[in-house]
Design a protein around this motif. Sequence first.
Motif, mmCIF file in Angstrom:
data_model
loop_
_atom_site.group_PDB
_atom_site.id
_atom_site.type_symbol
_atom_site.label_atom_id
_atom_site.label_comp_id
_atom_site.label_asym_id
_atom_site.label_seq_id
_atom_site.Cartn_x
_atom_site.Cartn_y
_atom_site.Cartn_z
ATOM 1 N N GLU A 264 6.690 3.111 1.817
ATOM 2 C CA GLU A 264 5.807 4.398 2.178
ATOM 3 C C GLU A 264 4.922 3.948 3.480
ATOM 4 O O GLU A 264 4.046 2.420 3.476
ATOM 5 C CB GLU A 264 4.815 4.601 1.170
ATOM 6 N N HIS B 263 1.167 5.190 4.199
ATOM 7 C CA HIS B 263 0.754 4.140 3.742
ATOM 8 C C HIS B 263 0.278 2.600 2.860
ATOM 9 O O HIS B 263 -0.579 1.836 3.234
ATOM 10 C CB HIS B 263 -0.108 4.834 2.563
ATOM 11 N N ARG B 264 1.310 2.391 2.531
ATOM 12 C CA ARG B 264 1.407 1.425 2.138
ATOM 13 C C ARG B 264 1.455 0.202 3.542
ATOM 14 O O ARG B 264 1.122 -0.781 3.593
ATOM 15 C CB ARG B 264 2.521 0.636 0.833
ATOM 16 N N LEU C 149 0.833 0.910 6.026
ATOM 17 C CA LEU C 149 -0.435 0.890 7.299
ATOM 18 C C LEU C 149 -1.549 0.137 6.372
ATOM 19 O O LEU C 149 -2.647 -0.740 7.320
ATOM 20 C CB LEU C 149 -1.372 2.235 6.940
ATOM 21 N N GLU C 150 -1.621 -0.370 5.080
ATOM 22 C CA GLU C 150 -2.459 -0.979 5.020
ATOM 23 C C GLU C 150 -2.189 -2.200 5.038
ATOM 24 O O GLU C 150 -3.740 -2.703 5.041
ATOM 25 C CB GLU C 150 -2.705 -0.693 2.958
ATOM 26 N N GLU D 205 -3.681 -2.780 8.375
ATOM 27 C CA GLU D 205 -4.948 -3.531 8.301
ATOM 28 C C GLU D 205 -5.734 -4.663 7.661
ATOM 29 O O GLU D 205 -6.436 -5.645 8.203
ATOM 30 C CB GLU D 205 -5.615 -1.946 7.618
#
Lengths: 257, 389
Positions: B376, B378-379, B381-382, B385
């Motif tokens: 997914e 957001h995962r 993306l994290e 980062e």
Amino acid sequence: MAEALALKGLSMRFQGLQALENFGLLVSEGEIVSLIGPNGAGKTTVFNCATGHYTPTGGDVLFFGRRLNGMPPHTITRLGLVRTFQNIRLFGSMSALENVMAGRHCRSRAGVFSSMLALPSAVSEERAIREKARSLLEFVGLSERERAKAMDLPYGGQRRLEIARALAAEPRVLCLDEPAAGMNPSETGGLMELISKVRSLGITVFLIEHHMRLVMGISDRVVVLDHGVKIAEGKPQEIQHDRKVIEAYLGQEAPVA
Amino acid sequence: MARRLAAFSKNGRFAAPASALFFGLLALPFMGLLGAFVVSATVLLFRWAALYGLLERRPRMPDFLARARGHVSKLPPAVKGTAPMALLSILVALAFVLDPYTLDVATTAGIYALLALGLNIVVGMAGLLVLGFAAFYGVGAYTYAILNTHYGLGFWTCLPIGGALAALFGLLLGLPTLRLRGDYLAIVTLGFGEITRITLNNWDSVTNGPNGILGVAPPSVFGFSFDHPRHYFLLALALVSLSVFLLKRLDKSRVGRAWVAMREDETAAEAMGIPTLRLKLLAFSMAAFWGGVAGVFFAGKQLFVSPESFNFLESVMVLCMVVLGGMGSVPGAVLGAVLLSFLPEVLRGVDQYRLLAFGLAMVLMMRYRPSGIWPEAHRALEAKEARNG
């Protein structure tokens, strides 16, 4: 002042355990009222009964004069009584921003079809949700971390995020369950400021807290609960000198033989 | 190192050769002496490497994938915006290049992609483990088969009807299971899947029992009937693309967010004003709708339906696709479906051992990339980062 939240003769019984007995409490609009008491006194049970997570076995929960007993939690939240949790319950794998956006659910309406077809109403609503969520993150001081995964935020940040998420649901009364638990002194100071800011938005605050400096510093009134029974109620200074309260926390003084 | 060596001599010295021998014996009848030897040696080396901790530096493959995604996300928006169209054009072009056999496999992959996209709604997004998904697939397929052979209704009419009827079944399954969580829900849905299959198998007057229904008409466009794998492939491509397009929007919408919130913490979601019971029903019926559509397509492609096609193994296979692709990820569901549909074809050489190799692939996948191939957004993306500091 209007009566925001009124608990009348509230009782909660779990089989053999009387967690709450004939508990009464009035929270007026615009007040900050704190509920304190030793561990296991039944404070969180009060919250659970008020916000629909438990159905009280006796008594009434009135929210601006409306009886809430038996309503599911999401309806109560939509009416404007919103809570946070003692053991932080964020949506861990979602970003900070998405958490707050999820809190807007009950204040928005786009459905499956309008979202899939990207109807103008759904698109503009989504934009409004995002903007509102951003402004709330700024309000609690988390703008910088909007893309961070909720579970990766530092502890104090998670507490603030939970408050932002609750504010997204536009509460009239905000119930905070031990927001300062596990915070260091500087984080607690920041939290005190934040709660005052929340009140200045016109939101009534109902607080459960162990941290005495925080409670005594911001509360208009303090209610003390012990073994499911209210043992004292009054202004912070009065509570600090109440003999029954001191006994509940420190134990009874040994009788001089 | 010393500790690892100690552990090695204590636990591994016999375990590694023993498992090597075991796999070698398994391989012997199929691959001959030399093949069995190669298998044993590979297993032995792998086990020893694991014991020495050589496999601990694990992000090799994920790193590669994550980096590829990182590059993709840095592309200018104009390029990103046209990428799906470019991919679609290439696939359309491929329809006129590939041989009928490959196109047929690709069409099957498309059907599985529709199923995986549907199951991903309920399992991936809403976090409700459903083990009887093939039931909705069957409802869709039989809807078309029966309406077509008895009442002469066409494919395009039946596509929405099959979906809607399956959605209704989803609602029926959802209602009694609303308050079940986790394992309990999985067991009830498994039972539901079996009940549906057994009903199809025994309700002779309507479903013609185990013999199935023959003579289903193929889809047709402007009086021109589908008769080449290419036509089916193009239809599959169209349905999957449309579904991805719609479901990606849904995923990013208010409803998708509420589903994920519910998956993460049902109590908190409810407390935040999300009506969890209603959203569960919605997830069930949406998922079932896609299952039903896939079923109608399946019936239109095979021109024959029988209860055999909707057994428990199908449900498990679709679940594997969702997990492999990345739970909750729309592109992941398609990717998982395509990979697992082509894998058995690639492994056809080892015949009897296809399932074993398949299982091995799943185990390795879960070991090295537990969040799936395309997690997914957001995962992912994290993760990016975290790496950048």
